[in-house]
Design an enzyme around this catalytic site. Structure first.
Site, PDB file in Angstrom:
ATOM      1  N   LYS A 246       0.837  -1.197   0.000  1.00  0.00           N
ATOM      2  CA  LYS A 246       0.000   0.000   0.000  1.00  0.00           C
ATOM      3  C   LYS A 246       0.882   1.261   0.000  1.00  0.00           C
ATOM      4  O   LYS A 246       0.651   2.192  -0.754  1.00  0.00           O
ATOM      5  CB  LYS A 246      -0.924  -0.024   1.221  1.00  0.00           C
ATOM      6  CG  LYS A 246      -2.011   1.019   1.163  1.00  0.00           C
ATOM      7  CD  LYS A 246      -2.976   0.869   2.309  1.00  0.00           C
ATOM      8  CE  LYS A 246      -2.610   1.830   3.404  1.00  0.00           C
ATOM      9  NZ  LYS A 246      -3.571   1.875   4.498  1.00  0.00           N
TER      10      LYS A 246
ATOM     11  N   ASP B  93      -7.416   3.038   1.632  1.00  0.00           N
ATOM     12  CA  ASP B  93      -7.396   3.214   3.087  1.00  0.00           C
ATOM     13  C   ASP B  93      -8.813   2.935   3.609  1.00  0.00           C
ATOM     14  O   ASP B  93      -9.678   2.473   2.850  1.00  0.00           O
ATOM     15  CB  ASP B  93      -6.920   4.630   3.459  1.00  0.00           C
ATOM     16  CG  ASP B  93      -7.836   5.716   2.904  1.00  0.00           C
ATOM     17  OD1 ASP B  93      -8.833   5.394   2.237  1.00  0.00           O
ATOM     18  OD2 ASP B  93      -7.556   6.902   3.149  1.00  0.00           O
TER      19      ASP B  93
END
Ligand code: SF4
Length: 210
Positions: free
Chosen positions: A120, A138
């Protein structure tokens, strides 16, 4: 909402947030990477508060490895997991100095070899620096995509996997900044602005609420 609504969705978000970009404070690519590392489980606002002072002193990887880890911990102690983050940031800086001549690598494969850099993190870094086609999933993005009905998933990780096939690379490019802001300021966790939302007639969450 489903696949055929993606162009409308992306275009509308673009109009809502025409100047969308990361809200993290940084002055160079190295500081951006550090800010992204720090932002795990913490708000950008909190990270920026610390870094507006901190980054004045720490501009390049060498600055970090010259000082004691304990001192860094003290600087960033208002950020969650500051112990782990401080230790891993210093390890990352040492690798950047010894193996990369202080130039941040630009591939996911190389980035994730650095301590505390997850996929990520790498995707966010590449999306911001190279405009690479990645969406930063997120908690906000995970919530929005589930509410609208694009995905039906339980965790951000699951959402991330799902959209990599569901959305095209072009969709990812269009959405990577705007989607985060939409979740942060419009489709918020506690009080989504459903009544004024242009997507409400197509939104699974809104229809269920009615
Ligand atoms: S209608 Fe409400 S829940 Fe659906 S996307 Fe808009 S703000 Fe979010």
């Amino acid at each position: 909402m489903n696949k055929k609504d993606i162009p409308f969705f992306a275009e509308t978000l673009n109009k809502m947030f025409p100047d969308a970009k990361t809200e993290l404070y940084y002055n160079n690519e190295f500081q951006l990477l550090i800010a992204i590392l720090m932002s795990a489980q913490t708000t950008d606002k909190q990270v920026n508060k610390v870094n507006k002072i901190f980054f004045e002193k720490f501009k390049i990887p060498e600055d970090w490895i010259k000082i004691w880890v304990e001192k860094i911990k003290n600087y960033i102690k208002s950020i969650s997991f500051f112990n782990n983050k401080s230790e891993n940031i210093v390890k990352t800086c040492k690798i950047l100095v010894s193996e990369y001549n202080c130039i941040i690598p630009k591939t996911i494969e190389e980035l994730i070899k650095l301590p505390w850099v997850w996929i990520k993190t790498a995707k966010v870094f590449l999306a911001v620096t190279l405009d690479a086609p990645y969406i930063w999933v997120d908690t906000h993005v995970h919530r929005v995509l589930n509410r609208l009905g694009f995905v039906k998933t339980k965790t951000p990780l699951e959402t991330d996997k799902k959209i990599s096939n569901y959305f095209t690379k072009q969709d990812h490019s269009k959405l990577h900044n705007t989607l985060v802001l939409f979740g942060r300021y419009h489709c918020t966790a506690r009080k989504p602005k459903c009544e004024t939302c242009v997507f409400k007639e197509k939104c699974k969450y809104f229809k269920n609420k009615k």
